[in-house]
Write a protein that holds these residues in place. Structure first.
Motif, short mmCIF file in Angstrom:
data_model
loop_
_atom_site.label_atom_id
_atom_site.label_comp_id
_atom_site.label_asym_id
_atom_site.label_seq_id
_atom_site.Cartn_x
_atom_site.Cartn_y
_atom_site.Cartn_z
N THR A 216 0.85 -1.19 0.00
CA THR A 216 0.00 0.00 0.00
C THR A 216 0.88 1.23 0.00
OG1 THR A 216 -0.12 0.08 2.42
CG2 THR A 216 -1.87 -1.13 1.28
N ARG B 225 -12.61 10.44 -3.45
CA ARG B 225 -11.52 9.63 -4.00
C ARG B 225 -10.74 8.97 -2.87
NH1 ARG B 225 -9.25 7.78 -8.61
NH2 ARG B 225 -7.01 7.72 -8.58
N GLN B 226 -10.28 7.74 -3.09
CA GLN B 226 -9.48 7.04 -2.08
C GLN B 226 -8.18 7.79 -1.81
OE1 GLN B 226 -8.72 3.05 -3.29
NE2 GLN B 226 -10.80 2.36 -2.91
N LEU C 246 -3.28 3.98 -2.43
CA LEU C 246 -3.23 3.04 -3.55
C LEU C 246 -2.72 1.71 -3.04
CD1 LEU C 246 -1.64 5.22 -6.38
CD2 LEU C 246 -4.02 4.55 -6.15
N GLN C 247 -3.09 0.64 -3.71
CA GLN C 247 -2.58 -0.68 -3.33
C GLN C 247 -2.20 -1.47 -4.58
OE1 GLN C 247 -4.55 -3.54 -3.96
NE2 GLN C 247 -6.66 -2.88 -3.88
N SER C 248 -1.39 -2.47 -4.38
CA SER C 248 -0.75 -3.18 -5.48
C SER C 248 -1.71 -3.86 -6.44
CB SER C 248 0.24 -4.21 -4.93
OG SER C 248 -0.41 -5.10 -4.04
N TYR C 249 -2.90 -4.22 -6.00
CA TYR C 249 -3.84 -4.92 -6.88
C TYR C 249 -4.61 -3.99 -7.81
CZ TYR C 249 -3.10 -9.06 -3.99
OH TYR C 249 -2.55 -10.13 -3.33
N GLU C 250 -4.53 -2.68 -7.58
CA GLU C 250 -5.32 -1.77 -8.40
C GLU C 250 -4.50 -0.84 -9.30
OE1 GLU C 250 -7.61 0.52 -5.64
OE2 GLU C 250 -5.91 1.72 -5.01
N VAL C 251 -3.18 -0.90 -9.23
CA VAL C 251 -2.37 0.02 -10.03
C VAL C 251 -2.13 -0.52 -11.44
CG1 VAL C 251 -1.20 1.04 -8.05
CG2 VAL C 251 -0.19 -0.94 -9.16
N ASN D 1 -2.05 6.10 -12.79
CA ASN D 1 -2.15 5.98 -11.34
C ASN D 1 -2.03 7.37 -10.71
OD1 ASN D 1 -2.10 3.06 -11.41
ND2 ASN D 1 0.05 3.25 -11.95
#
Length: 194
Positions: free
Chosen positions: A106, A123-124, A127-132, A152
């Motif tokens: 993250t 907006r969040q 960021l995390q590795s599964y969504e970039v 991103n």
């Protein structure tokens, strides 16, 4: 006699003041006792273990965070960009490069207390590795700032000092043997509004 008492009190006041300041500095410095540094990123790998130094234990207690154990992961904090300048919320940055092997990571922009910067927008804030989105070489480029950017984008808000917190979960770099050949993403300033 009064002169000796005043000198003694003055000496005690100076010693207590300097001692208190040195403890405050050691707890607030990102390059403190037990820290490792990779580029502009700093981590305290023993913070969640029994081998943690007293300053790491005090830092964890003061911040009220749940420290990750060595088998769980490792959190890195950056307070400066690659040019060595402090990170500011008024500026935009690009975080680019490869990320070490981890089950999950993250990234978020943080305030002085290392809490997520609240922007007040839907907006969040992380960021995390599964969504970039990734490049063909598996590297990642992340734009950080107040204005939307393609790809991103990590939203920030407000003004003043800022930190980036990059946490790796279930990763071999959490052990001391995995840190020798680790490279972390670079933090490049793109521009400033003020």
């Amino acid at each position: 006699m009064l002169k000796n008492a005043i000198l003694t009190l003055l000496s005690l006041a100076i010693a207590i003041g300097l001692g208190g300041y040195s403890v405050w500095y050691a707890l607030n410095a990102q390059d403190g006792v037990g820290a490792i540094r990779i580029g502009q990123w700093t981590a305290f790998p023993e913070a969640g273990t029994l081998a943690a130094d007293p300053y790491s234990k005090a830092r964890v207690a003061r911040e009220g965070v749940l420290a990750l154990g060595q088998a769980e992961g490792l959190a890195f904090v950056a307070e400066r960009d690659d040019a060595g300048e402090p990170l500011k919320r008024e500026c935009t940055y690009t975080i680019e490069g490869g990320y070490p092997t981890a089950r999950f990571w993250t990234l978020y922009a943080a305030d002085q207390s290392l809490g997520v910067i609240v922007t007040g927008k839907p907006r969040q804030s992380a960021l995390q590795s599964y969504e970039v989105l990734r490049r063909p070489d598996n590297s990642v480029v992340i734009s950080v700032g107040k204005r939307p950017a393609p790809g991103n984008w990590l939203l920030t808000g407000g003004s003043g000092k800022m930190y980036f917190v990059l946490t790796f979960y279930d990763t071999p770099i959490a052990s001391s043997t995995g840190l020798s050949d680790v490279t972390l993403p670079r933090i490049l300033k793109a521009g400033c509004n003020a």
